[in-house]
Design a protein around this motif. Sequence first.
Motif, PDB file in Angstrom:
ATOM      1  N   ALA A  19       0.828  -1.206   0.000  1.00  0.00           N
ATOM      2  CA  ALA A  19       0.000   0.000   0.000  1.00  0.00           C
ATOM      3  C   ALA A  19       0.866   1.261   0.000  1.00  0.00           C
ATOM      4  N   ASP A  20       2.008   1.204   0.705  1.00  0.00           N
ATOM      5  CA  ASP A  20       2.898   2.365   0.735  1.00  0.00           C
ATOM      6  C   ASP A  20       3.444   2.687  -0.653  1.00  0.00           C
ATOM      7  N   ALA A  21       3.762   1.652  -1.420  1.00  0.00           N
ATOM      8  CA  ALA A  21       4.274   1.855  -2.780  1.00  0.00           C
ATOM      9  C   ALA A  21       3.179   2.453  -3.670  1.00  0.00           C
ATOM     10  N   LYS A  22       1.970   1.969  -3.512  1.00  0.00           N
ATOM     11  CA  LYS A  22       0.848   2.506  -4.292  1.00  0.00           C
ATOM     12  C   LYS A  22       0.601   3.969  -3.921  1.00  0.00           C
ATOM     13  N   SER A  23       0.648   4.268  -2.638  1.00  0.00           N
ATOM     14  CA  SER A  23       0.448   5.647  -2.179  1.00  0.00           C
ATOM     15  C   SER A  23       1.533   6.563  -2.714  1.00  0.00           C
ATOM     16  N   ALA A  24       2.763   6.064  -2.747  1.00  0.00           N
ATOM     17  CA  ALA A  24       3.877   6.863  -3.266  1.00  0.00           C
ATOM     18  C   ALA A  24       3.673   7.169  -4.756  1.00  0.00           C
ATOM     19  N   VAL A  25       3.210   6.182  -5.507  1.00  0.00           N
ATOM     20  CA  VAL A  25       2.953   6.398  -6.938  1.00  0.00           C
ATOM     21  C   VAL A  25       1.830   7.420  -7.117  1.00  0.00           C
ATOM     22  N   LEU A  26       0.777   7.300  -6.323  1.00  0.00           N
ATOM     23  CA  LEU A  26      -0.315   8.283  -6.401  1.00  0.00           C
ATOM     24  C   LEU A  26       0.190   9.687  -6.082  1.00  0.00           C
ATOM     25  N   SER A  27       1.020   9.784  -5.064  1.00  0.00           N
ATOM     26  CA  SER A  27       1.573  11.066  -4.671  1.00  0.00           C
ATOM     27  C   SER A  27       2.421  11.676  -5.779  1.00  0.00           C
ATOM     28  N   LYS A  28       3.229  10.842  -6.411  1.00  0.00           N
ATOM     29  CA  LYS A  28       4.100  11.330  -7.481  1.00  0.00           C
ATOM     30  C   LYS A  28       3.283  11.724  -8.716  1.00  0.00           C
ATOM     31  N   ALA A  29       2.255  10.930  -9.027  1.00  0.00           N
ATOM     32  CA  ALA A  29       1.452  11.191 -10.221  1.00  0.00           C
ATOM     33  C   ALA A  29       0.479  12.366 -10.035  1.00  0.00           C
ATOM     34  N   LEU A  30      -0.083  12.479  -8.832  1.00  0.00           N
ATOM     35  CA  LEU A  30      -1.146  13.463  -8.625  1.00  0.00           C
ATOM     36  C   LEU A  30      -0.781  14.605  -7.686  1.00  0.00           C
ATOM     37  N   GLY A  31       0.347  14.497  -7.009  1.00  0.00           N
ATOM     38  CA  GLY A  31       0.702  15.424  -5.940  1.00  0.00           C
ATOM     39  C   GLY A  31       0.541  16.893  -6.237  1.00  0.00           C
TER      40      GLY A  31
ATOM     41  N   ARG B  23      -1.163  18.134  -8.847  1.00  0.00           N
ATOM     42  CA  ARG B  23      -2.339  18.362  -9.695  1.00  0.00           C
ATOM     43  C   ARG B  23      -3.662  18.374  -8.942  1.00  0.00           C
ATOM     44  N   VAL B  24      -3.669  17.849  -7.737  1.00  0.00           N
ATOM     45  CA  VAL B  24      -4.911  17.747  -6.970  1.00  0.00           C
ATOM     46  C   VAL B  24      -4.699  18.346  -5.578  1.00  0.00           C
ATOM     47  N   PRO B  25      -5.806  18.744  -4.923  1.00  0.00           N
ATOM     48  CA  PRO B  25      -5.667  19.244  -3.551  1.00  0.00           C
ATOM     49  C   PRO B  25      -5.096  18.173  -2.623  1.00  0.00           C
ATOM     50  N   ARG B  26      -4.363  18.620  -1.639  1.00  0.00           N
ATOM     51  CA  ARG B  26      -3.699  17.703  -0.710  1.00  0.00           C
ATOM     52  C   ARG B  26      -4.694  16.785  -0.012  1.00  0.00           C
ATOM     53  N   LEU B  27      -5.842  17.315   0.429  1.00  0.00           N
ATOM     54  CA  LEU B  27      -6.842  16.490   1.102  1.00  0.00           C
ATOM     55  C   LEU B  27      -7.435  15.433   0.168  1.00  0.00           C
ATOM     56  N   PHE B  28      -7.585  15.771  -1.097  1.00  0.00           N
ATOM     57  CA  PHE B  28      -8.085  14.810  -2.086  1.00  0.00           C
ATOM     58  C   PHE B  28      -7.099  13.653  -2.233  1.00  0.00           C
ATOM     59  N   LEU B  29      -5.823  13.998  -2.352  1.00  0.00           N
ATOM     60  CA  LEU B  29      -4.785  12.973  -2.453  1.00  0.00           C
ATOM     61  C   LEU B  29      -4.762  12.097  -1.204  1.00  0.00           C
ATOM     62  N   ARG B  30      -4.877  12.707  -0.035  1.00  0.00           N
ATOM     63  CA  ARG B  30      -4.884  11.930   1.218  1.00  0.00           C
ATOM     64  C   ARG B  30      -6.089  10.995   1.276  1.00  0.00           C
ATOM     65  N   PHE B  31      -7.221  11.426   0.735  1.00  0.00           N
ATOM     66  CA  PHE B  31      -8.407  10.565   0.681  1.00  0.00           C
ATOM     67  C   PHE B  31      -8.102   9.324  -0.170  1.00  0.00           C
ATOM     68  N   LEU B  32      -7.516   9.532  -1.356  1.00  0.00           N
ATOM     69  CA  LEU B  32      -7.163   8.395  -2.224  1.00  0.00           C
ATOM     70  C   LEU B  32      -6.153   7.473  -1.543  1.00  0.00           C
ATOM     71  N   GLN B  33      -5.181   8.058  -0.883  1.00  0.00           N
ATOM     72  CA  GLN B  33      -4.170   7.259  -0.194  1.00  0.00           C
ATOM     73  C   GLN B  33      -4.790   6.463   0.953  1.00  0.00           C
ATOM     74  N   GLN B  34      -5.761   7.028   1.624  1.00  0.00           N
ATOM     75  CA  GLN B  34      -6.439   6.305   2.705  1.00  0.00           C
ATOM     76  C   GLN B  34      -7.222   5.126   2.141  1.00  0.00           C
ATOM     77  N   LEU B  35      -7.823   5.310   0.969  1.00  0.00           N
ATOM     78  CA  LEU B  35      -8.515   4.194   0.309  1.00  0.00           C
ATOM     79  C   LEU B  35      -7.530   3.072   0.003  1.00  0.00           C
ATOM     80  N   VAL B  36      -6.355   3.442  -0.479  1.00  0.00           N
ATOM     81  CA  VAL B  36      -5.319   2.445  -0.783  1.00  0.00           C
ATOM     82  C   VAL B  36      -4.886   1.741   0.502  1.00  0.00           C
ATOM     83  N   LYS B  37      -4.662   2.506   1.544  1.00  0.00           N
ATOM     84  CA  LYS B  37      -4.231   1.937   2.822  1.00  0.00           C
ATOM     85  C   LYS B  37      -5.254   0.939   3.355  1.00  0.00           C
TER      86      LYS B  37
END
Length: 168
Positions: A42-54, A56-70
């Motif tokens: 999950a950490d690797a997936k979150s890192a990829v999301l962060s790199k791809a979307l960091g 381009r999207v609001p920080r809270l939106f990214l954290r929501f997606l990362q929480q879904l991954v977690k």
Amino acid sequence: MLALARKAEDPAGWGSLLRQVANAIRSDNTLSRFLESPRIAADAKSAVLSKALGDRVPRLFLRFLQQLVKNRRQMLIPTIANEYDTLLDASEGIVHATVTVARATGEEETAMIGERLSKVVGKKVVPHVSVDPSIIGGVVVRIGDTVMDGSVRRKLAKLRRRMGTGRA
């Protein structure tokens, strides 16, 4: 998520972002397999999301997606996007109607159908038009569980029953 989007004063923008992520998951097999793979942490997936979307999207939106991954719920993003759209529309007084017509309609006719339905329902109605020549004429509207059948086919069947042929 809707509460977070409202706090950021951009619920429609967040809905658009969520829809884009959901569409990417649906259309890109590589992304879909990457996100659903249990072999990738999950950490690797979150890192990829962060790199791809960091950026381009609001920080809270990214954290929501990362929480879904977690929480291993990332494959629910398309379903969450649909539910988000439904909640946003409901909060803004918008309803969607499935409108069946006998022949194709132009944009002007579709807009007119939406306006008339809005007056009847008392909310803004977004019509989704489909064509079914078997209704012969008129229109059949479905909004949620409610069906308004103004088709010629139904009127003819009703007339047959009244005339006593018994065939509907």
